[in-house]
Design a protein around this motif. Sequence first.
Motif, PDB file in Angstrom:
ATOM      1  N   PRO A 181       5.663 -41.259  46.557  1.00 13.73           N
ATOM      2  CA  PRO A 181       6.145 -41.305  47.934  1.00 13.73           C
ATOM      3  C   PRO A 181       7.242 -42.345  48.101  1.00 13.73           C
ATOM      4  CG  PRO A 181       3.748 -41.408  47.843  1.00 13.73           C
ATOM      5  CD  PRO A 181       4.237 -41.558  46.448  1.00 13.73           C
ATOM      6  N   ASP A 192       7.937 -44.096  50.781  1.00 12.27           N
ATOM      7  CA  ASP A 192       7.492 -45.264  51.538  1.00 12.27           C
ATOM      8  C   ASP A 192       6.064 -45.037  52.043  1.00 12.27           C
ATOM      9  OD1 ASP A 192       7.699 -43.539  53.654  1.00 12.27           O
ATOM     10  OD2 ASP A 192       9.688 -44.238  54.238  1.00 12.27           O
ATOM     11  N   GLY A 193       5.573 -46.022  52.768  1.00 15.28           N
ATOM     12  CA  GLY A 193       4.288 -45.843  53.457  1.00 15.28           C
ATOM     13  C   GLY A 193       3.054 -46.203  52.661  1.00 15.28           C
ATOM     14  N   LEU A 194       3.201 -46.542  51.372  1.00 12.52           N
ATOM     15  CA  LEU A 194       2.009 -46.921  50.588  1.00 12.52           C
ATOM     16  C   LEU A 194       1.613 -48.362  50.905  1.00 12.52           C
ATOM     17  CD1 LEU A 194       2.930 -45.405  47.101  1.00 12.52           C
ATOM     18  CD2 LEU A 194       1.301 -44.505  48.759  1.00 12.52           C
ATOM     19  N   THR A 195       0.318 -48.636  50.765  1.00 13.88           N
ATOM     20  CA  THR A 195      -0.168 -49.999  50.991  1.00 13.88           C
ATOM     21  C   THR A 195      -0.994 -50.460  49.797  1.00 13.88           C
ATOM     22  OG1 THR A 195      -2.228 -49.301  51.995  1.00 13.88           O
ATOM     23  CG2 THR A 195      -0.345 -49.552  53.474  1.00 13.88           C
ATOM     24  N   ALA A 196      -1.268 -51.752  49.778  1.00 13.57           N
ATOM     25  CA  ALA A 196      -2.077 -52.308  48.696  1.00 13.57           C
ATOM     26  C   ALA A 196      -3.427 -51.599  48.615  1.00 13.57           C
ATOM     27  CB  ALA A 196      -2.265 -53.801  48.922  1.00 13.57           C
ATOM     28  N   ALA A 197      -3.992 -51.279  49.756  1.00 12.29           N
ATOM     29  CA  ALA A 197      -5.308 -50.621  49.757  1.00 12.29           C
ATOM     30  C   ALA A 197      -5.237 -49.243  49.108  1.00 12.29           C
ATOM     31  CB  ALA A 197      -5.827 -50.513  51.191  1.00 12.29           C
ATOM     32  N   ASP A 198      -4.073 -48.556  49.267  1.00  9.66           N
ATOM     33  CA  ASP A 198      -3.923 -47.216  48.667  1.00  9.66           C
ATOM     34  C   ASP A 198      -4.044 -47.261  47.148  1.00  9.66           C
ATOM     35  OD1 ASP A 198      -3.528 -46.017  51.112  1.00  9.66           O
ATOM     36  OD2 ASP A 198      -1.351 -46.253  51.046  1.00  9.66           O
ATOM     37  N   LEU A 199      -3.671 -48.414  46.565  1.00  6.46           N
ATOM     38  CA  LEU A 199      -3.746 -48.545  45.106  1.00  6.46           C
ATOM     39  C   LEU A 199      -5.168 -48.354  44.602  1.00  6.46           C
ATOM     40  CD1 LEU A 199      -1.695 -51.617  43.830  1.00  6.46           C
ATOM     41  CD2 LEU A 199      -1.588 -49.295  42.956  1.00  6.46           C
TER      42      LEU A 199
END
Lengths: 225, 521
Positions: B22, B24-31
């Motif tokens: 993606p 943009d829009g990813l966060t640390a939690a998504d990892l």
Amino acid sequence: MIRRPGHTVNASVRREPATLPSATGLDLDLAVANVARWGGDTGLFGGFLAAGLAGRGADPIEIGQDLAAVAAWRAGVVGLRADALRAVASCLDAGLGEAVGATLGMPGSDVAGFLEGQRTDRFFWPAWQHLGRAYLVARVGGFAGLGGPWLAHPGDVIAAGEGQWLVEVGDELWEIDADLFGHSVSPADEDPADAGEPVDGPGATDIRVVSVPTSYLLEVVRDAA
Amino acid sequence: MSDRWQKTSASPTVPHVQHGGPRDGLTAADLFRSPEETVELDEKLRRTYFWLVNKAVISPFYDVEFDAAKANRFPLGDAGAEITLPTQPAYSSNVLLPLLTFAVGGKCLMIGGPGRGKTTLAVLMGVLAGATPDDVRRHLQQGQPQLTVSDLVGLPLPRDLVSAGSLAEITIAWKSWLTERVKIVDEYNRIPTKTQSALLTMVAEGYVESHDQLRRTAPAAGVESWFFTANDDAGGGTFQVIQALKDRLDVTVQAFGFNGRFFDELVTRVEAGERPEEHVPSSLIFSPDEQSTMLAAIRAVPLPADVRRRLEYFTGQFEFVQHGGRRFEYRTKDVVATAGGDVSAVIDANSGADLVVDLGSQTLNGLSVRALQTLILYAKASAWFRGASSVALDDVRAMVPFVLRGKLLPNPQHPRFEAGDKELAHDPASWLVDLFDTAMKQFVALGLDNADPVGDLLAELGGGLDGLDRLTVSQRLTRIESEVGRISKVGKIYGRDYDDLVALKYLHQRYSNYLHWLEGS
């Protein structure tokens, strides 16, 4: 030699097999799988995260998550950019300059300047500040037969925003989103006719994406200051 | 043994849409979330489709094609048959349309001979909504000639029938299927007419009535969808289906037979004694909230102006018939039909028009607003399902044969259904696609992509009348009259002109009324 997509900032990174560190409460194997899924370099991710976590004790889970996000961004996951910048600032506020610096591959004392530079120029890298010549930032795209996205030679490139470009490939329009560490290439939603005039990104008007006649790769270059 | 059913697509089902993840829009939690947790609803629906088509019903019939112009075509036999090998992903209509119906909360009629998987597919839709296979089967309404309204909706308690002083005191034991999210009526053309009327009230109005009492049939949460099956779509069956009920069905899809090349799977199932509805992977079950979110996302898919313009052109072909009435506005097939006239004969009486060019002459009726709304919604669903950000003309084209089947009725007297094209008379899906393609070719040939004077005039009015002076209004009135005059000079009138002329008259009225107001004030 076959050229591959990649970012110049990684050219001098020493790639040594790094054992994935452990972080309390975090499934780092899952994080590695996600980095791979999002186009990041898992080797770089493991190496930078190991450097960032080296010698640290049982950190709160949020710190481990933040360092992992910074490592994943550093390893090329461009979608994490906004959250990684937040994480860098958060680590600095928590007095973790050395750890986050190691995760980014720079001395801890450079991190504040890097963060400030990145906020206005997504291709900012401290070591390149005073080069005084044009240089290659990244190569993106590539021929489908070699693992890239395209079946035709990329044509005209239109700047669409900061770190964003639209490129005509055959009769299709593709969007490139890039920063210092990574990039994403995807079919564009926009019609070329609607793309309008080229847009200059704030603070990065000297960054261009150029098509090379002998390659399906596009080159992201910074003009001489 | 059941593990073989649980495999779903692990990789994204839309090929190479993203190189590099993606933007943009990813966060640390998504990892730290597994791909299963972060799978988008459109991806989940696609995975469901591929599980259904590859595991559950084995339907290798890829008849819903996109980007047909680029497909490789191979002629077959000596009767004009050809097989196309599309370059874009194609889909099996008898699975895709029920699944899109599930997604949009529509009403799907599946037709075909016995043993073609119609009921199995309908039951699978119920299981996808979270019900157990046993509950879905228990709630399935089996059409049969003795089915009464009480069998369908529930019974008044006998105790109350004896002791109640008024209808309001009678308690009705409503059937529990009434509020299920997925409602299935098997062999609906075997249901007696009176019971069909009760069914119509449920389908059309969302309630049932018994002994002066009313029960809403919408589910407490989520999206309601209906699945009907029938082995005949031409008025056969034990009872003729009432037209109002047929009109309420959003899409009609033909169930295909079994392809003998896939016998191995059939043998495995016989040996294992397995039924697909008992092995639906839990990752493919849609919660009520997910269904509501999915419907909202589908409705939000934009319909671009160029696609809308072509859709307007296509749908505008069918209402007008030259000798339908005296006043221009009354020259419609509906005026003829409601007066008991023979629409075919009225079309035939129009000796001035070219029957090949006049697409409207191929149909006995025009399109209802309900059918148009359904076409728009299913085209949006198709685009969303394919992972597109807006509706493409291909999405509309793909949905036309299923949405308009039974709604746009062919004129059997038209030369199109004679000579070399006789097969179109009993293949409404192919006829409807042919009709759409011909309309699109006409649209291009007439240069309407570049010039739309009526559309421009409507857009001008859309800007509002406030502040317009007399001179501007007079200039616009002149342009409207000039456009009417241009069409008038052509000599022949087709369906495509009817909508334009009615719109021009509307514009003329709006501006002339405004001018009168200006002059009077």
